[in-house]
Design a protein around this motif. Structure first.
Motif, PDB file in Angstrom:
ATOM      1  N   GLY A   1      52.736  65.373  56.043  1.00 13.12           N
ATOM      2  CA  GLY A   1      53.528  65.787  57.199  1.00 13.12           C
ATOM      3  C   GLY A   1      53.475  64.795  58.338  1.00 13.12           C
ATOM      4  O   GLY A   1      54.388  64.726  59.162  1.00 13.12           O
ATOM      5  N   GLN A   2      52.401  64.004  58.388  1.00 21.64           N
ATOM      6  CA  GLN A   2      52.252  62.966  59.415  1.00 21.64           C
ATOM      7  C   GLN A   2      52.880  61.644  58.964  1.00 21.64           C
ATOM      8  O   GLN A   2      52.701  60.614  59.617  1.00 21.64           O
ATOM      9  N   CYS A   3      53.613  61.688  57.860  1.00 25.12           N
ATOM     10  CA  CYS A   3      54.325  60.506  57.340  1.00 25.12           C
ATOM     11  C   CYS A   3      53.380  59.358  57.001  1.00 25.12           C
ATOM     12  O   CYS A   3      53.740  58.181  57.134  1.00 25.12           O
ATOM     13  N   CYS A   4      52.182  59.689  56.561  1.00 26.76           N
ATOM     14  CA  CYS A   4      51.242  58.670  56.092  1.00 26.76           C
ATOM     15  C   CYS A   4      51.459  58.496  54.591  1.00 26.76           C
ATOM     16  O   CYS A   4      50.725  59.054  53.766  1.00 26.76           O
ATOM     17  N   PHE A   5      52.483  57.740  54.255  1.00 27.82           N
ATOM     18  CA  PHE A   5      52.920  57.614  52.872  1.00 27.82           C
ATOM     19  C   PHE A   5      52.390  56.367  52.182  1.00 27.82           C
ATOM     20  O   PHE A   5      52.607  56.196  50.985  1.00 27.82           O
ATOM     21  N   SER A   6      51.737  55.473  52.921  1.00 23.77           N
ATOM     22  CA  SER A   6      51.352  54.189  52.340  1.00 23.77           C
ATOM     23  C   SER A   6      49.927  53.825  52.721  1.00 23.77           C
ATOM     24  O   SER A   6      49.352  54.379  53.672  1.00 23.77           O
ATOM     25  N   ALA A   7      49.362  52.877  51.981  1.00 27.87           N
ATOM     26  CA  ALA A   7      47.966  52.477  52.174  1.00 27.87           C
ATOM     27  C   ALA A   7      47.709  52.022  53.603  1.00 27.87           C
ATOM     28  O   ALA A   7      48.485  51.257  54.177  1.00 27.87           O
ATOM     29  N   GLY A   8      46.615  52.512  54.172  1.00 22.96           N
ATOM     30  CA  GLY A   8      46.211  52.140  55.510  1.00 22.96           C
ATOM     31  C   GLY A   8      46.647  53.117  56.588  1.00 22.96           C
ATOM     32  O   GLY A   8      46.109  53.097  57.692  1.00 22.96           O
ATOM     33  N   ARG A   9      47.623  53.970  56.281  1.00 27.40           N
ATOM     34  CA  ARG A   9      48.053  54.969  57.255  1.00 27.40           C
ATOM     35  C   ARG A   9      47.060  56.118  57.271  1.00 27.40           C
ATOM     36  O   ARG A   9      46.574  56.553  56.224  1.00 27.40           O
TER      37      ARG A   9
ATOM     38  N   ALA B   1      52.030  72.556  57.731  1.00 22.70           N
ATOM     39  CA  ALA B   1      53.197  73.288  57.238  1.00 22.70           C
ATOM     40  C   ALA B   1      54.380  72.351  57.038  1.00 22.70           C
ATOM     41  O   ALA B   1      55.139  72.481  56.061  1.00 22.70           O
ATOM     42  N   LEU B   2      54.547  71.392  57.934  1.00 18.60           N
ATOM     43  CA  LEU B   2      55.671  70.464  57.821  1.00 18.60           C
ATOM     44  C   LEU B   2      55.546  69.609  56.561  1.00 18.60           C
ATOM     45  O   LEU B   2      56.538  69.313  55.898  1.00 18.60           O
ATOM     46  N   GLY B   3      54.313  69.223  56.221  1.00 22.07           N
ATOM     47  CA  GLY B   3      54.104  68.460  54.999  1.00 22.07           C
ATOM     48  C   GLY B   3      54.529  69.235  53.768  1.00 22.07           C
ATOM     49  O   GLY B   3      55.166  68.689  52.853  1.00 22.07           O
ATOM     50  N   ALA B   4      54.189  70.531  53.719  1.00 20.21           N
ATOM     51  CA  ALA B   4      54.610  71.364  52.594  1.00 20.21           C
ATOM     52  C   ALA B   4      56.130  71.477  52.544  1.00 20.21           C
ATOM     53  O   ALA B   4      56.741  71.445  51.468  1.00 20.21           O
ATOM     54  N   ALA B   5      56.746  71.600  53.720  1.00 20.74           N
ATOM     55  CA  ALA B   5      58.209  71.672  53.789  1.00 20.74           C
ATOM     56  C   ALA B   5      58.837  70.372  53.300  1.00 20.74           C
ATOM     57  O   ALA B   5      59.809  70.391  52.527  1.00 20.74           O
ATOM     58  N   PHE B   6      58.283  69.238  53.732  1.00 19.03           N
ATOM     59  CA  PHE B   6      58.812  67.940  53.286  1.00 19.03           C
ATOM     60  C   PHE B   6      58.753  67.817  51.765  1.00 19.03           C
ATOM     61  O   PHE B   6      59.700  67.350  51.117  1.00 19.03           O
ATOM     62  N   LEU B   7      57.625  68.212  51.169  1.00 21.77           N
ATOM     63  CA  LEU B   7      57.460  68.098  49.720  1.00 21.77           C
ATOM     64  C   LEU B   7      58.507  68.934  48.982  1.00 21.77           C
ATOM     65  O   LEU B   7      59.074  68.501  47.974  1.00 21.77           O
ATOM     66  N   ALA B   8      58.771  70.143  49.503  1.00 21.37           N
ATOM     67  CA  ALA B   8      59.774  70.998  48.876  1.00 21.37           C
ATOM     68  C   ALA B   8      61.178  70.423  49.067  1.00 21.37           C
ATOM     69  O   ALA B   8      61.963  70.331  48.124  1.00 21.37           O
ATOM     70  N   GLY B   9      61.491  70.031  50.305  1.00 22.74           N
ATOM     71  CA  GLY B   9      62.839  69.569  50.612  1.00 22.74           C
ATOM     72  C   GLY B   9      63.203  68.248  49.961  1.00 22.74           C
ATOM     73  O   GLY B   9      64.374  68.017  49.619  1.00 22.74           O
ATOM     74  N   LEU B  10      62.229  67.381  49.752  1.00 22.79           N
ATOM     75  CA  LEU B  10      62.494  66.130  49.044  1.00 22.79           C
ATOM     76  C   LEU B  10      62.815  66.399  47.577  1.00 22.79           C
ATOM     77  O   LEU B  10      63.616  65.700  46.955  1.00 22.79           O
ATOM     78  N   ASN B  11      62.179  67.419  47.019  1.00 24.62           N
ATOM     79  CA  ASN B  11      62.408  67.734  45.612  1.00 24.62           C
ATOM     80  C   ASN B  11      63.811  68.270  45.373  1.00 24.62           C
ATOM     81  O   ASN B  11      64.429  67.986  44.338  1.00 24.62           O
TER      82      ASN B  11
END
Length: 498
Positions: free
Chosen positions: A252-260, A442-452
């Protein structure tokens, strides 16, 4: 009617919440309900799985009703949950066979000590799971239930018993028993899952005496977990995202890559750093865990995790035990009445110290008191101790991962404190990013669902939402920073037991 919203179910340790997010990641509506904490004996903590389910399903409906959202406007559901808490139920009846054993419960500590007494066994557990053998995780809780609940072992051996962390229990309930599954992040917290191979491990199952028949199917965090079919609930809503709370917050914090990295300021602090496709083995007692990934990601992604035992709990102590503030919100205003701590340091080792010290016998103390020290100096020193502890864990992560943390995304209650966030930036010498919507879990869970489902097209669309972040930039002179950290480390050395 076109789907306009994502529903996130946030099942926590003390309450269940449901939050409705729109396409811009803004909160459209929410509902929350607490449930009982059960303490049968000292050190034992339980929840009633029925209360977990009823409270979570109830707030789901309440959030839709209160925000005037119809079921056909809900694109999909994402679930995030308290991790490690263990539920076991009868597959035929769907009824729990006992109360859930909560992650906080210490009843199985002697069992873990016994099973992992051999250093080679402990090393094997650590190598496969990334976890330090401990009663905190699910494996020993399952074993305890099988050995102590009448008929449990026989049901398990007959293939009639199901185990799940809270996400699995909710999926089972929501789908009316059609799906028994979990995601990789929750599986990685059971101490039964090989995080390198991405599967349940036979050697670990044998060690803890857990039959494979009780285990849920493991799926990616952004995947198909069935559709709602529980009587009385809106039917047919897809469940497409699942992640344990801290991994959901990292996503949810958009830490999608190494080092974030992100830090959650709650009762304690949870600091996670994404390490890409590398499962970094910590030499400082940090936990290696699986990170949630977007759909289409190749392979497994990982994170390093470190915990600060006492954060918001320290502010509560100032309020409830010392009485120097009337509310947690007053801590910032009081601390801001002085320019510094006048040499006062608070070391909140109420339950020992975690990484990088790992001293369970350490105890809290206040140092540097003079006749001129006031409650404002103590309040400021207490706030600063949160930032010092986070800096210690962050520096440890940097050493383990070989990556610098030049930005830290933050959430949780204390992240609203501007004085603390500026001091965190100063003492860490890193940019602090605070999102407009701090419900990162909660936003992270929403992102995972909505991206799918395609509700959001890709990670770039999600990253664009972070343009509204507030930023705190380091402004402390290096020599001052070094002096303050030296003072903190001197105070910590004074409370260590050895």
């Amino acid at each position: 009617m076109a789907a306009r919203y994502i529903m996130a179910l946030d099942q926590g340790t003390t309450s269940s919440r449901a939050i409705v997010f729109d396409r811009r990641g803004r909160i459209h509506g929410s509902a929350q309900h607490p449930f009982r904490q059960i303490y049968p004996q000292p050190g034992w903590v339980e929840h009633d799985p029925r209360e977990i389910a009823s409270s979570q399903l109830g707030v789901m409906v309440e959030a839709m009703v209160s925000s005037s959202v119809s079921p056909d406007e809900i694109d999909s559901i994402g679930i995030t949950n308290q991790r490690e808490t263990t539920v076991m139920w009868n597959k035929k009846t769907g009824e729990p066979i006992c109360n859930a054993i909560v992650w906080q419960c210490r009843r199985t500590a002697p069992l873990v000590d016994e099973l992992c007494a051999d250093p080679q066994v402990a090393a094997m557990v650590r190598a496969k799971t990334g976890l330090v053998p401990d009663a905190y995780f699910s494996a020993s809780k399952i074993r305890w239930i099988l050995d102590n609940v009448e008929g449990a072992r026989a049901l398990a051996e007959a293939g009639q018993l199901a185990f799940g962390t809270v996400d699995s229990w909710l999926i089972w309930c929501l789908t009316n028993g059609a799906v028994h599954a979990t995601d990789v992040t929750n599986a990685s917290r059971t101490m039964l899952f090989d995080i390198h191979k991405g599967c349940w491990d036979e050697e670990l199952l044998d060690l803890f005496g857990v039959p494979a028949s009780v285990l849920p199917e493991v799926r990616p965090s952004s995947a198909d977990f069935g559709v709602t079919a529980y009587p009385g609930l809106p039917a047919g809503i897809p469940i497409r995202g699942v992640a344990g709370d801290q991994q959901a917050a990292l996503f949810g914090q958009c830490c999608f890559s190494a080092g974030r990295a992100k830090n959650t300021y709650g009762t304690g602090c949870f600091l996670l750093m994404h390490t890409g496709d590398c499962a970094v083995e910590s030499s400082h007692g940090l936990v290696t865990t699986i990170a949630a990934s977007a759909p289409g990601t190749r392979g497994i992604e990982y994170a390093l995790e470190g915990s600060v035992f006492v954060a918001g709990a320290l502010i509560q102590w100032l309020r409830d035990e010392l009485g120097i503030i009337g509310s947690a919100a007053e801590s910032e205003a009081l601390a801001a009445t002085v320019d510094d701590t006048a040499g006062v340091y608070v070391v909140p080792a109420f339950t020992g110290l975690g990484a990088p010290y790992w001293d369970a016998q350490a105890r809290g103390a206040i140092f540097g008191l003079t006749r001129g020290a006031t409650r404002a100096h103590v309040a400021r020193a207490a706030l600063e101790s949160l930032a010092f502890q986070v800096a210690d864990v962050a520096r440890t992560m940097e050493q383990d991962a070989g990556m610098a943390i030049d930005q830290l995304n933050v959430d949780g209650g204390a992240s609203a404190n501007d004085l603390l966030m500026q001091f965190q930036a100063d003492i860490l010498n890193a940019q602090i990013n605070r999102p407009q919507v701090t419900e990162s879990t909660a936003l992270g869970a929403a992102f995972l669902a909505g991206l799918n489902t395609g509700f959001w097209s890709d990670l770039e669309e999600i990253r664009a939402m972070r343009e509204r972040d507030e930023h705190f930039l380091p402004a402390m002179d290096a020599s001052v920073r070094e002096g303050r950290m030296a003072g903190w480390h001197d105070a910590v050395r004074r409370v260590l037991s050895a």
